[in-house]
Design an enzyme around this catalytic site. Structure first.
Site, PDB file in Angstrom:
ATOM      1  CG  HIS A   1       0.820   3.621 -11.063  1.00  0.00           C
ATOM      2  ND1 HIS A   1       0.224   2.589 -11.762  1.00  0.00           N
ATOM      3  CD2 HIS A   1      -0.152   4.147 -10.285  1.00  0.00           C
ATOM      4  CE1 HIS A   1      -1.042   2.487 -11.412  1.00  0.00           C
ATOM      5  NE2 HIS A   1      -1.297   3.425 -10.517  1.00  0.00           N
TER       6      HIS A   1
ATOM      7  CD  GLU B   1      -5.285   6.407  -6.286  1.00  0.00           C
ATOM      8  OE1 GLU B   1      -5.519   7.527  -5.790  1.00  0.00           O
ATOM      9  OE2 GLU B   1      -5.315   6.182  -7.504  1.00  0.00           O
TER      10      GLU B   1
END
Length: 193
Positions: free
Chosen positions: A10, A90
């Site tokens: 990202h 994550e």
């Protein structure tokens, strides 16, 4: 032969810029992160002539979904045509999320020292280690049967370096994972593109 993964981390968030631990907090991209997402899309189109011909699998957190949508839009693809998978989130830093390393050192220097000594196995309070993330990603990899674009997080990239490129876990835990670039996992290697 294992499928090729075109991995995109990202784009930058304000917490990245401030060196705050994000983990699974849903922090949006900042302006730099939006530019990085578009750049990653353009780079993908350079190395993969038909990027819409592959499935796009994305972590469900907002910063990864926004990265995927901006990357797709930048190269003329329908922004929302991707699938999310919770396993690509994550790792969580638990009680440490939202803090910087300097803040954590002022609160409990010994815990930070313990994590520095073994980044791969250390579990923050109410958090998750890279070793735990490794198990989650290994299960996901068993379902991957074709080349695909993956938009996820730095911790996931480090685990993939171990699982797909044979890096030692201690080395992978220290690897820089760039935003706005692609990491291609192919033929037991991991190369930045």
């Amino acid at each position: 032969m294992a499928p090729t993964l075109y991995f995109m981390r990202h784009g930058e968030t304000d917490w990245n810029a401030e060196a705050r631990l994000q983990g699974q907090q849903d922090i949006p991209l900042n302006e730099a992160g939006r530019k990085q997402a578009a750049e990653a899309g353009h780079r993908l189109a350079e190395i993969l002539p038909e990027p819409d011909g592959l499935p796009w699998l994305v972590s469900p957190l907002g910063r990864t979904r926004e990265t995927a949508e901006l990357a797709r839009k930048a190269i003329g693809l329908p922004p929302q045509r991707y699938t999310t998978d919770d396993r690509l989130k994550e790792l969580t830093f638990g009680d440490w999320e939202g803090r910087t390393w300097a803040e954590l050192r002022s609160v409990d220097r010994n815990m930070v020292k313990a994590r520095t000594a073994d980044k791969w196995a250390y579990v923050p309070p109410r958090g998750e280690s890279y070793a735990m993330l490794h198990d989650r990603i290994a299960l996901w990899l068993k379902t991957v049967t074709q080349d695909q674009v993956v938009v996820s997080h730095g911790g996931v990239a480090r685990v993939l370096m171990v699982l797909l490129a044979g890096k030692a876990s201690a080395q992978a835990a220290e690897e820089p994972i760039w935003q706005g670039k692609l990491l291609v996992f192919r033929n037991k290697s991991a190369e930045w593109a």
